[in-house]
Design a protein around this motif. Structure first.
Motif, PDB file in Angstrom:
ATOM      1  N   UNK A  65     -18.745  -4.973 -17.134  1.00 11.21           N
ATOM      2  CA  UNK A  65     -17.853  -6.012 -16.634  1.00 11.21           C
ATOM      3  C   UNK A  65     -16.489  -5.391 -16.340  1.00 11.21           C
ATOM      4  N   UNK A  66     -15.893  -5.777 -15.224  1.00 11.46           N
ATOM      5  CA  UNK A  66     -14.561  -5.274 -14.907  1.00 11.46           C
ATOM      6  C   UNK A  66     -13.547  -5.886 -15.869  1.00 11.46           C
ATOM      7  N   UNK A  95      -9.561  -9.904 -18.571  1.00  9.99           N
ATOM      8  CA  UNK A  95     -10.063  -8.977 -19.590  1.00  9.99           C
ATOM      9  C   UNK A  95     -10.715  -9.663 -20.784  1.00  9.99           C
ATOM     10  N   UNK A  96     -10.169 -10.795 -21.202  1.00  7.35           N
ATOM     11  CA  UNK A  96     -10.752 -11.498 -22.354  1.00  7.35           C
ATOM     12  C   UNK A  96     -12.146 -12.012 -22.021  1.00  7.35           C
ATOM     13  N   UNK A  97     -12.326 -12.500 -20.813  1.00  2.86           N
ATOM     14  CA  UNK A  97     -13.647 -12.961 -20.391  1.00  2.86           C
ATOM     15  C   UNK A  97     -14.618 -11.793 -20.315  1.00  2.86           C
ATOM     16  N   UNK A  98     -14.166 -10.653 -19.803  1.00  2.00           N
ATOM     17  CA  UNK A  98     -15.036  -9.479 -19.734  1.00  2.00           C
ATOM     18  C   UNK A  98     -15.522  -9.089 -21.125  1.00  2.00           C
ATOM     19  N   UNK A  99     -14.627  -9.101 -22.089  1.00  2.00           N
ATOM     20  CA  UNK A  99     -14.998  -8.752 -23.465  1.00  2.00           C
ATOM     21  C   UNK A  99     -15.960  -9.781 -24.053  1.00  2.00           C
ATOM     22  N   UNK A 100     -15.689 -11.057 -23.774  1.00  5.10           N
ATOM     23  CA  UNK A 100     -16.561 -12.115 -24.286  1.00  5.10           C
ATOM     24  C   UNK A 100     -17.957 -12.002 -23.680  1.00  5.10           C
ATOM     25  N   UNK A 101     -18.032 -11.741 -22.372  1.00  5.62           N
ATOM     26  CA  UNK A 101     -19.327 -11.616 -21.712  1.00  5.62           C
ATOM     27  C   UNK A 101     -20.113 -10.441 -22.290  1.00  5.62           C
ATOM     28  N   UNK A 112     -24.183  -3.468 -23.032  1.00  6.71           N
ATOM     29  CA  UNK A 112     -23.124  -3.938 -22.135  1.00  6.71           C
ATOM     30  C   UNK A 112     -21.791  -3.338 -22.556  1.00  6.71           C
ATOM     31  N   UNK A 113     -20.899  -3.218 -21.585  1.00  6.71           N
ATOM     32  CA  UNK A 113     -19.576  -2.697 -21.867  1.00  6.71           C
ATOM     33  C   UNK A 113     -18.556  -3.211 -20.877  1.00  6.71           C
TER      34      UNK A 113
END
Length: 266
Positions: A65-66, A95-101, A112-113
């Motif tokens: 995820x970006x 960024x918070x959404x990327x980490x959550x996903x 995932x990363x």
């Protein structure tokens, strides 16, 4: 992210050919597709708090995820007019959404990363620049796993489903027919329509049957003709599995002599 009053649908959308929507189009080849993309905000029960786009133009080992605050753009198309390499889409990242996903995929046992360096490819910024030209909704791009395993991508979609209750719009961005050698060939019309009809029937099935059918897409009539390589079809697997509702077609027409469709999953 906090709960919202409505669960957002997921979509599988066509993203066109390169920067097609930002070029002269006297024959109107891309008019219908552009109109469909512009209609996306109106099809939602409320404005999205963020958009997660699964692009057919990014493949990684596991999912990624970006995660940049302000991702740049990757002009991954070739031979187009100079102005199309100056298209801007300054939407913020999430960024918070990327980490959550990524965490949701980890919890489902998937690799995932977060990639804090990568920008958005044209499978992301081109359709979004048509649908949300104000560029005011945060965006995260999701990669495909380079295994190109349909079941793996469906598992990722199921894991990401809770995001839809948090105001995240999940878009699978590809093309339902993607055989570059067949475009503009009238002999491709009938075979593409046969596969398109099969795809429409498959997405309308209940979740378990739908996933089983989509996992066997290569055995469908004209499946491999329609997708010599499946990277533009796999975003559909993610979007479909993010919903337990039966899918419905929300866009369909002949583009460059081939049947192209888009689908919604409520």
């Amino acid at each position: 992210m906090s709960q919202t009053s409505a669960t957002l649908p997921a979509f599988y959308i066509p993203h066109g050919g390169g920067p097609c929507f930002f070029m002269a189009d006297p024959a109107g080849v891309w008019t219908g597709m552009a109109d469909f993309l512009r209609s996306l905000p109106e099809r939602l029960p409320e404005a999205p708090r963020a958009i997660l786009v699964v692009s057919g133009h990014w493949e990684t080992d596991g999912f990624a995820f970006t995660g940049a605050e302000r991702p740049g753009l990757i002009y991954d198309y070739y031979g187009f007019p100079a102005h199309t390499y100056e298209i801007a889409y300054p939407a913020p990242g999430a960024p918070a959404l990327a980490s959550q996903a990524a965490a949701l995929l980890h919890a489902a046992g998937l690799k995932a990363g977060v990639d804090a360096q990568r920008g958005w490819d044209h499978g992301v910024f081109i359709p979004l620049a048509v649908a949300w030209p104000e560029a005011n909704v945060p965006v995260v791009e999701m990669s495909l796993d380079r295994s190109l395993d349909p079941a793996l991508h469906a598992a990722a979609g199921r894991a990401l489903a809770p995001l839809r209750d948090q105001g995240v719009l999940i878009l699978g961005s590809g093309m339902s027919f993607h055989n570059m050698r067949a475009y503009r060939n009238p002999q491709a019309t009938a075979p593409s329509q046969v596969f398109d009809a099969w795809l429409g029937e498959a997405i309308a099935q209940p979740p378990l049957q739908r996933e089983d059918s989509l996992s066997r897409w290569a055995d469908a009539p004209n499946g491999r003709f329609s997708h010599p390589r499946e990277e533009h079809l796999l975003p559909l697997m993610v979007a479909a599995a993010a919903s337990e509702a039966q899918g419905e077609p929300v866009y369909g027409e002949l583009v460059m002599e081939t049947a192209i469709s888009g689908y919604q999953f409520a």
